[in-house]
Design a protein around this motif. Structure first.
Motif, PDB file in Angstrom:
ATOM      1  N   SER A 275      -8.645  10.595   7.162  1.00 41.26           N
ATOM      2  CA  SER A 275      -8.066   9.298   6.805  1.00 41.26           C
ATOM      3  C   SER A 275      -6.549   9.321   6.687  1.00 41.26           C
ATOM      4  CB  SER A 275      -8.688   8.782   5.505  1.00 41.26           C
ATOM      5  OG  SER A 275      -8.366   9.627   4.408  1.00 41.26           O
ATOM      6  N   ARG A 276      -5.978  10.373   6.121  1.00 41.93           N
ATOM      7  CA  ARG A 276      -4.520  10.393   5.935  1.00 41.93           C
ATOM      8  C   ARG A 276      -3.779  10.583   7.253  1.00 41.93           C
ATOM      9  NH1 ARG A 276      -7.168  12.812   1.953  1.00 41.93           N
ATOM     10  NH2 ARG A 276      -6.862  12.100  -0.195  1.00 41.93           N
ATOM     11  N   ALA A 277      -4.382  11.279   8.182  1.00 44.68           N
ATOM     12  CA  ALA A 277      -3.798  11.381   9.523  1.00 44.68           C
ATOM     13  C   ALA A 277      -3.845  10.016  10.207  1.00 44.68           C
ATOM     14  CB  ALA A 277      -4.550  12.420  10.356  1.00 44.68           C
ATOM     15  N   ILE A 278      -4.932   9.306  10.003  1.00 44.23           N
ATOM     16  CA  ILE A 278      -5.077   7.974  10.600  1.00 44.23           C
ATOM     17  C   ILE A 278      -4.047   7.005  10.023  1.00 44.23           C
ATOM     18  CG2 ILE A 278      -6.610   5.992  10.868  1.00 44.23           C
ATOM     19  CD1 ILE A 278      -8.972   8.043  10.697  1.00 44.23           C
ATOM     20  N   THR A 279      -3.880   7.018   8.705  1.00 40.46           N
ATOM     21  CA  THR A 279      -2.921   6.086   8.096  1.00 40.46           C
ATOM     22  C   THR A 279      -1.497   6.379   8.577  1.00 40.46           C
ATOM     23  OG1 THR A 279      -2.581   7.441   6.092  1.00 40.46           O
ATOM     24  CG2 THR A 279      -4.330   5.775   6.027  1.00 40.46           C
ATOM     25  N   GLN A 280      -1.169   7.652   8.753  1.00 44.68           N
ATOM     26  CA  GLN A 280       0.174   7.991   9.237  1.00 44.68           C
ATOM     27  C   GLN A 280       0.361   7.556  10.690  1.00 44.68           C
ATOM     28  OE1 GLN A 280       1.897  11.866   7.766  1.00 44.68           O
ATOM     29  NE2 GLN A 280      -0.194  12.122   6.995  1.00 44.68           N
ATOM     30  N   TYR A 281      -0.668   7.703  11.490  1.00 48.21           N
ATOM     31  CA  TYR A 281      -0.601   7.207  12.869  1.00 48.21           C
ATOM     32  C   TYR A 281      -0.337   5.702  12.868  1.00 48.21           C
ATOM     33  CZ  TYR A 281      -2.320   5.201  17.218  1.00 48.21           C
ATOM     34  OH  TYR A 281      -2.434   4.448  18.365  1.00 48.21           O
ATOM     35  N   ILE A 282      -1.100   4.964  12.073  1.00 46.18           N
ATOM     36  CA  ILE A 282      -0.943   3.503  12.035  1.00 46.18           C
ATOM     37  C   ILE A 282       0.463   3.122  11.565  1.00 46.18           C
ATOM     38  CG2 ILE A 282      -1.736   1.371  10.921  1.00 46.18           C
ATOM     39  CD1 ILE A 282      -4.519   2.783  10.660  1.00 46.18           C
ATOM     40  N   ALA A 283       0.927   3.789  10.509  1.00 45.93           N
ATOM     41  CA  ALA A 283       2.244   3.465   9.951  1.00 45.93           C
ATOM     42  C   ALA A 283       3.354   3.693  10.967  1.00 45.93           C
ATOM     43  CB  ALA A 283       2.494   4.291   8.691  1.00 45.93           C
ATOM     44  N   HIS A 284       3.246   4.745  11.768  1.00 46.67           N
ATOM     45  CA  HIS A 284       4.274   5.040  12.778  1.00 46.67           C
ATOM     46  C   HIS A 284       4.080   4.207  14.042  1.00 46.67           C
ATOM     47  CE1 HIS A 284       6.418   8.463  10.968  1.00 46.67           C
ATOM     48  NE2 HIS A 284       5.261   8.774  10.423  1.00 46.67           N
ATOM     49  N   ARG A 285       2.849   4.125  14.509  1.00 48.85           N
ATOM     50  CA  ARG A 285       2.574   3.409  15.761  1.00 48.85           C
ATOM     51  C   ARG A 285       2.923   1.932  15.627  1.00 48.85           C
ATOM     52  NH1 ARG A 285       2.023   0.455  19.225  1.00 48.85           N
ATOM     53  NH2 ARG A 285       0.512   0.344  20.939  1.00 48.85           N
ATOM     54  N   TYR A 286       2.673   1.362  14.451  1.00 50.38           N
ATOM     55  CA  TYR A 286       2.911  -0.065  14.241  1.00 50.38           C
ATOM     56  C   TYR A 286       3.994  -0.282  13.179  1.00 50.38           C
ATOM     57  CZ  TYR A 286      -1.398  -0.415  16.917  1.00 50.38           C
ATOM     58  OH  TYR A 286      -2.342  -0.312  17.913  1.00 50.38           O
ATOM     59  N   GLU A 287       5.017   0.560  13.225  1.00 52.39           N
ATOM     60  CA  GLU A 287       6.064   0.532  12.194  1.00 52.39           C
ATOM     61  C   GLU A 287       6.718  -0.839  12.064  1.00 52.39           C
ATOM     62  OE1 GLU A 287      10.149   2.941  10.898  1.00 52.39           O
ATOM     63  OE2 GLU A 287       9.000   3.577  12.652  1.00 52.39           O
ATOM     64  N   GLY A 288       6.892  -1.542  13.176  1.00 47.86           N
ATOM     65  CA  GLY A 288       7.585  -2.824  13.156  1.00 47.86           C
ATOM     66  C   GLY A 288       6.704  -4.013  12.836  1.00 47.86           C
ATOM     67  N   GLN A 289       5.446  -3.763  12.505  1.00 47.60           N
ATOM     68  CA  GLN A 289       4.503  -4.860  12.247  1.00 47.60           C
ATOM     69  C   GLN A 289       4.039  -4.823  10.795  1.00 47.60           C
ATOM     70  OE1 GLN A 289       1.662  -5.287  15.347  1.00 47.60           O
ATOM     71  NE2 GLN A 289       0.279  -6.625  14.185  1.00 47.60           N
ATOM     72  N   GLY A 290       3.907  -6.007  10.181  1.00 45.93           N
ATOM     73  CA  GLY A 290       3.412  -6.081   8.813  1.00 45.93           C
ATOM     74  C   GLY A 290       4.304  -5.334   7.839  1.00 45.93           C
ATOM     75  N   THR A 291       3.682  -4.741   6.822  1.00 50.63           N
ATOM     76  CA  THR A 291       4.411  -3.999   5.795  1.00 50.63           C
ATOM     77  C   THR A 291       4.895  -2.666   6.345  1.00 50.63           C
ATOM     78  OG1 THR A 291       2.958  -4.954   4.101  1.00 50.63           O
ATOM     79  CG2 THR A 291       4.256  -3.020   3.473  1.00 50.63           C
ATOM     80  N   ASN A 292       6.170  -2.351   6.118  1.00 51.76           N
ATOM     81  CA  ASN A 292       6.659  -1.018   6.461  1.00 51.76           C
ATOM     82  C   ASN A 292       6.138  -0.043   5.411  1.00 51.76           C
ATOM     83  OD1 ASN A 292       8.018   1.230   7.420  1.00 51.76           O
ATOM     84  ND2 ASN A 292       9.916   0.698   6.367  1.00 51.76           N
ATOM     85  N   LEU A 293       5.322   0.905   5.821  1.00 47.67           N
ATOM     86  CA  LEU A 293       4.702   1.855   4.889  1.00 47.67           C
ATOM     87  C   LEU A 293       5.404   3.210   4.884  1.00 47.67           C
ATOM     88  CD1 LEU A 293       0.990   0.969   5.675  1.00 47.67           C
ATOM     89  CD2 LEU A 293       2.317   0.282   3.676  1.00 47.67           C
ATOM     90  N   LEU A 294       6.517   3.277   5.600  1.00 48.20           N
ATOM     91  CA  LEU A 294       7.339   4.480   5.617  1.00 48.20           C
ATOM     92  C   LEU A 294       8.574   4.228   4.758  1.00 48.20           C
ATOM     93  CD1 LEU A 294       7.123   5.099   9.465  1.00 48.20           C
ATOM     94  CD2 LEU A 294       5.689   6.139   7.687  1.00 48.20           C
ATOM     95  N   GLN A 295       9.390   5.243   4.590  1.00 51.17           N
ATOM     96  CA  GLN A 295      10.656   5.050   3.897  1.00 51.17           C
ATOM     97  C   GLN A 295      11.520   4.078   4.697  1.00 51.17           C
ATOM     98  OE1 GLN A 295      11.162   6.012   0.972  1.00 51.17           O
ATOM     99  NE2 GLN A 295      10.838   8.160   0.562  1.00 51.17           N
ATOM    100  N   PRO A 296      12.414   3.316   4.040  1.00 50.12           N
ATOM    101  CA  PRO A 296      13.254   2.352   4.766  1.00 50.12           C
ATOM    102  C   PRO A 296      13.978   2.975   5.951  1.00 50.12           C
ATOM    103  CG  PRO A 296      13.472   2.016   2.413  1.00 50.12           C
ATOM    104  CD  PRO A 296      12.628   3.258   2.591  1.00 50.12           C
ATOM    105  N   ASP A 297      14.483   4.191   5.773  1.00 48.74           N
ATOM    106  CA  ASP A 297      15.103   4.930   6.876  1.00 48.74           C
ATOM    107  C   ASP A 297      14.134   6.039   7.277  1.00 48.74           C
ATOM    108  OD1 ASP A 297      16.592   6.298   8.687  1.00 48.74           O
ATOM    109  OD2 ASP A 297      18.193   6.878   7.307  1.00 48.74           O
ATOM    110  N   SER A 298      13.185   5.684   8.139  1.00 49.72           N
ATOM    111  CA  SER A 298      12.111   6.636   8.476  1.00 49.72           C
ATOM    112  C   SER A 298      12.612   7.825   9.280  1.00 49.72           C
ATOM    113  CB  SER A 298      11.005   5.917   9.260  1.00 49.72           C
ATOM    114  OG  SER A 298      11.511   5.397  10.490  1.00 49.72           O
ATOM    115  N   LYS A 299      13.842   7.734   9.806  1.00 48.44           N
ATOM    116  CA  LYS A 299      14.398   8.858  10.578  1.00 48.44           C
ATOM    117  C   LYS A 299      15.130   9.855   9.679  1.00 48.44           C
ATOM    118  CE  LYS A 299      13.160   7.098  14.554  1.00 48.44           C
ATOM    119  NZ  LYS A 299      12.021   6.297  14.186  1.00 48.44           N
ATOM    120  N   ASN A 300      15.306   9.504   8.401  1.00 49.67           N
ATOM    121  CA  ASN A 300      15.958  10.406   7.451  1.00 49.67           C
ATOM    122  C   ASN A 300      14.931  11.445   7.006  1.00 49.67           C
ATOM    123  OD1 ASN A 300      16.798  11.535   4.851  1.00 49.67           O
ATOM    124  ND2 ASN A 300      18.445  10.008   4.888  1.00 49.67           N
ATOM    125  N   LEU A 301      15.093  12.677   7.443  1.00 48.72           N
ATOM    126  CA  LEU A 301      14.083  13.699   7.199  1.00 48.72           C
ATOM    127  C   LEU A 301      13.908  14.010   5.715  1.00 48.72           C
ATOM    128  CD1 LEU A 301      14.696  16.212  10.126  1.00 48.72           C
ATOM    129  CD2 LEU A 301      12.941  14.444   9.922  1.00 48.72           C
TER     130      LEU A 301
END
Length: 213
Positions: free
Chosen positions: A68-94
């Protein structure tokens, strides 16, 4: 391309973790019911989706995933620009991403094993006609208290566990918390002011309410 499919059970915490992510992203999907009582997850054709025989499994066109956690991360990255951003505001900041990743690891290895046992004792045993083992409850509540003490300190500094925005770190906690809020273990959350505020905030989200329907 075929649409998104989730193979799981609507009462499963792990399945709900994925459904919650999809709702936050406002994505259309099909939930393909897997009968856990009948052991459907331990048989083909489900084993071709997840050879370890656990729900959920996931398909997005040609992409096939489990855990499940691999799936949620895929969704968050694959659809980053849609709906709620579930990553950090600057997702490229390591460094920021690593902070979120730490939170997800803590949830998976410190929080989830304990709350899963408590949910089993308080909720799922009753469904199966079994008796709650209060000794196990007491032991696991002591472990959970230690985790929540760490969260309380963290939440004195930030609104959410990975910073000041809602991320996957917080989302991953929601399904299990929802079950425990209807049990005596709720007191461990409500007795800690910052944890209590955080729980209220994340469980009142529209997506959180949808997975209860």
């Amino acid at each position: 391309m075929a649409g998104i499919k989730v193979f799981g059970h609507s009462a499963s915490v792990s399945t709900r973790r994925v459904l919650l992510t999809l709702h936050e992203k406002n994505l259309d999907f099909e939930l393909v019911h897997v009968d856990l009582k009948d052991g459907e997850h331990k048989k083909e054709p489900f084993l071709s989706l997840n050879p370890f025989g656990k729900v959920p499994a996931f398909e997005d066109g040609d992409v096939k995933l489990f855990e499940s956690r691999a799936i949620t991360q895929y969704i968050a990255h694959r659809y980053e620009g849609q709906g709620t951003n579930l990553l950090q505001p600057d997702s490229k900041n390591l460094a920021h991403y690593a902070t979120m990743a730490i939170g997800m690891e803590v949830e998976a290895h410190q929080f989830d094993p304990v709350v899963s046992k408590l949910a089993w004792e308080h909720v799922f045993k009753l469904i199966y006609g079994l008796t709650t083992d209060q000794a196990v409850v007491s032991e696991e509540e002591a472990k959970l208290a230690k985790v929540l003490d760490v969260y309380e300190a963290r939440l004195k500094e930030f609104k959410y566990l990975a910073g000041d925005t809602f991320t996957l770190t917080d989302l991953h906690h929601i399904p299990a918390i929802q079950y425990l809020l209807d049990t005596p273990t709720k007191k461990l959350f409500t007795d800690r002011p910052r944890v209590n505020e955080w729980v209220a905030e994340i469980t009142k989200r529209p997506a959180s309410q949808k997975i209860l329907q």
